[in-house]
Design a protein around this motif. Structure first.
Motif, short mmCIF file in Angstrom:
data_model
loop_
_atom_site.label_atom_id
_atom_site.label_comp_id
_atom_site.label_asym_id
_atom_site.label_seq_id
_atom_site.Cartn_x
_atom_site.Cartn_y
_atom_site.Cartn_z
N GLN A 124 0.83 -1.22 0.00
CA GLN A 124 0.00 0.00 0.00
C GLN A 124 0.86 1.26 0.00
OE1 GLN A 124 -3.65 -0.48 0.64
NE2 GLN A 124 -3.73 1.49 -0.36
N GLN A 125 1.94 1.23 0.78
CA GLN A 125 2.80 2.41 0.87
C GLN A 125 3.45 2.73 -0.47
OE1 GLN A 125 3.19 4.55 3.21
NE2 GLN A 125 2.62 3.62 5.17
N TYR A 128 3.22 12.91 -0.71
CA TYR A 128 2.93 11.60 -0.10
C TYR A 128 2.35 11.76 1.30
CZ TYR A 128 4.35 7.69 2.94
OH TYR A 128 4.40 6.72 3.90
N LYS A 129 2.90 12.68 2.09
CA LYS A 129 2.40 12.89 3.46
C LYS A 129 0.95 13.38 3.45
CE LYS A 129 5.73 15.51 5.09
NZ LYS A 129 6.49 16.31 6.07
N THR A 162 -1.16 10.16 2.71
CA THR A 162 -1.24 9.24 3.85
C THR A 162 -2.10 9.82 4.97
OG1 THR A 162 0.86 10.14 4.67
CG2 THR A 162 0.95 8.08 3.42
N LEU A 202 -2.93 6.34 6.72
CA LEU A 202 -1.81 5.40 6.65
C LEU A 202 -0.69 5.93 7.53
CD1 LEU A 202 -1.45 4.63 2.82
CD2 LEU A 202 -2.05 2.98 4.59
N ASP A 203 0.15 5.02 8.04
CA ASP A 203 1.35 5.45 8.76
C ASP A 203 2.25 6.23 7.79
OD1 ASP A 203 0.49 4.18 11.03
OD2 ASP A 203 1.61 2.32 10.61
N LEU A 210 5.78 7.05 6.50
CA LEU A 210 7.16 6.55 6.51
C LEU A 210 8.14 7.72 6.54
CD1 LEU A 210 6.89 3.78 3.75
CD2 LEU A 210 6.62 3.50 6.23
N VAL A 245 11.01 6.40 2.08
CA VAL A 245 10.34 6.73 0.81
C VAL A 245 11.36 6.75 -0.33
CG1 VAL A 245 9.15 8.58 -0.45
CG2 VAL A 245 8.39 7.94 1.84
#
Length: 408
Positions: A308-309, A338-339, A342, A347-348, A350, A355
């Protein structure tokens, strides 16, 4: 539905094909005869030259072949190897080959086991090669026995050789005779990769022991692609494909680095689309629709099983590409996008370093392209990343993921 009592056939199914005469000619696994291979005369000669000693039962040269996807590397390797086997049989020389897709089998044990299973004739060797239950060393012992007892020459073709988890298998296979693991046979290695710098990443032990020839396959041009497709025209019934279909298919594939595999995929998908719509002929409209489906299918294969990430990171790069005149972006910019994703998907998050590692993994898998750029003297370098596929296609595939689709 009940069966048709008049001829016993089930009316649920279709027993005629108004479009295809032999669709198998358009399958990627299909190995065409020599008369159907075009635009690769020089490359065929070079591969034949490397493998020629096998015809006489002697050790062939090891060969690394490089080139972009769809340039004929695997096709020519398999075709020439098959011709070597046929010629060797004239003098009762037993040549066998094993074709390994290292994208699927990339461990030392799985490769050794597979080669042994392909080459083995249990009634001749007295050896069995089980799917599981043996250590790598035991698989090697059985492989050496099988090769010595069942062949005069074994050719091992390693497709996507750059995906190997451990290159120690190359050293052991290439030095099997020298190290007296085999005495009555010999082994030739053909490694295939779309990464021309792959040999630079080999371990020093392998570099020093694996003497080899190297060969680069250039992309096909539009005229060569037309010839390739015309050689497979008999996959369709006569008069089914209109005059513009093959030139258009070739032109579209030529834009993508002369990818013959993609051209064949588009042509097959165009035919399937026409059949699905109950159209009598395959037209330019079918080709354009098929191109989009082919690209989506290919990209879907590339990211199939991705975490998923990784999909969230690719989605971030896709959104940046869609909303900018630029087509490549540094990790820091991708990380910022991306942040945001998420956060919305819960989502957590990373670390930026992680990344960056995932982006490099996607580069290795040819999902994206990453390049390092210098910032100037004394200021180090940073990576920039870009999609290799149309962002519209990438987005469509990524949004098949139910969680990412919440973004829309």
């Amino acid at each position: 539905m009940a069966s048709d009592e008049s001829d016993g056939r089930d009316p649920l199914f279709r027993y005629d094909d108004p479009i295809f005469a032999d669709e198998r000619l358009l399958e990627i696994t299909h190995l065409p005869g020599p008369d159907r291979i075009v635009g690769r005369d020089d490359q065929m000669l070079r591969v034949a030259d490397a493998l020629n000693p096998a015809i006489f039962g002697s050790k062939p040269s090891h060969l690394f072949i490089f080139g972009k996807t769809g340039t004929g590397k695997s096709l020519i390797s398999r075709s020439i190897t098959q011709r070597v086997i046929t010629e060797a049989e004239r003098d009762d020389i037993n040549v066998k080959y094993a074709f390994i897709d290292c994208g699927e089998q990339n461990t030392e044990a799985s490769i050794v086991k597979t080669v042994a299973q392909v080459v083995n004739e249990p009634e001749r060797s007295g050896v069995t090669v089980p799917d599981r239950g043996l250590g790598t060393g035991d698989y090697y012992k059985r492989l050496w026995d099988v090769i010595d007892r069942c062949t005069d020459v074994t050719i091992v073709i390693l497709d996507e050789i750059d995906m190997l988890e451990d290159d120690e298998v190359l050293r052991k296979l290439s030095r099997a005779g020298e190290n007296r693991r085999i005495s009555d046979s010999s082994i030739g290695i053909v490694g295939i990769s779309n990464k021309i710098d792959f040999p630079d990443n080999l371990s020093e032990r392998v570099k020093s022991s694996l003497s080899r020839d190297e060969l680069v396959f250039p992309p096909y041009d539009a005229n060569q692609l037309i010839d390739i497709l015309n050689k497979r025209r008999d996959a369709f019934h006569e008069e089914v494909i209109t005059d513009e279909v093959i030139p258009l298919t070739a032109a579209l594939a030529a834009q993508e680095h002369g990818d013959a595999r993609k051209a064949i995929d588009i042509l097959r998908n165009a035919g399937r689309l026409a059949k699905k719509r109950n159209d009598a002929r395959v037209t330019e409209e079918h080709v354009r629709a098929a191109k989009e489906k082919t690209e989506a299918d290919r990209f879907s294969e590339l990211i199939e099983g991705s975490p998923q990430q990784a999909k969230a990171i690719l989605y971030a790069l896709t959104l940046l590409t869609e909303n900018s005149t630029e087509d490549e972006f540094p990790t820091k910019i991708i990380y910022s996008q991306y942040k945001q994703i998420t956060g919305r998907l819960e989502l957590d998050i990373l670390s930026e370093r992680r990344v960056q590692e995932i982006l490099q993994e996607q580069n290795f898998l040819n999902v994206i392209q990453s390049e390092r750029e210098g910032r100037g003297r004394g200021r180090g370098a940073h990576a920039k990343h870009r999609l290799l596929e149309d962002p519209e296609i990438v987005k469509k595939v990524l949004l098949r993921d139910s969680r990412l689709s919440m973004e829309e």
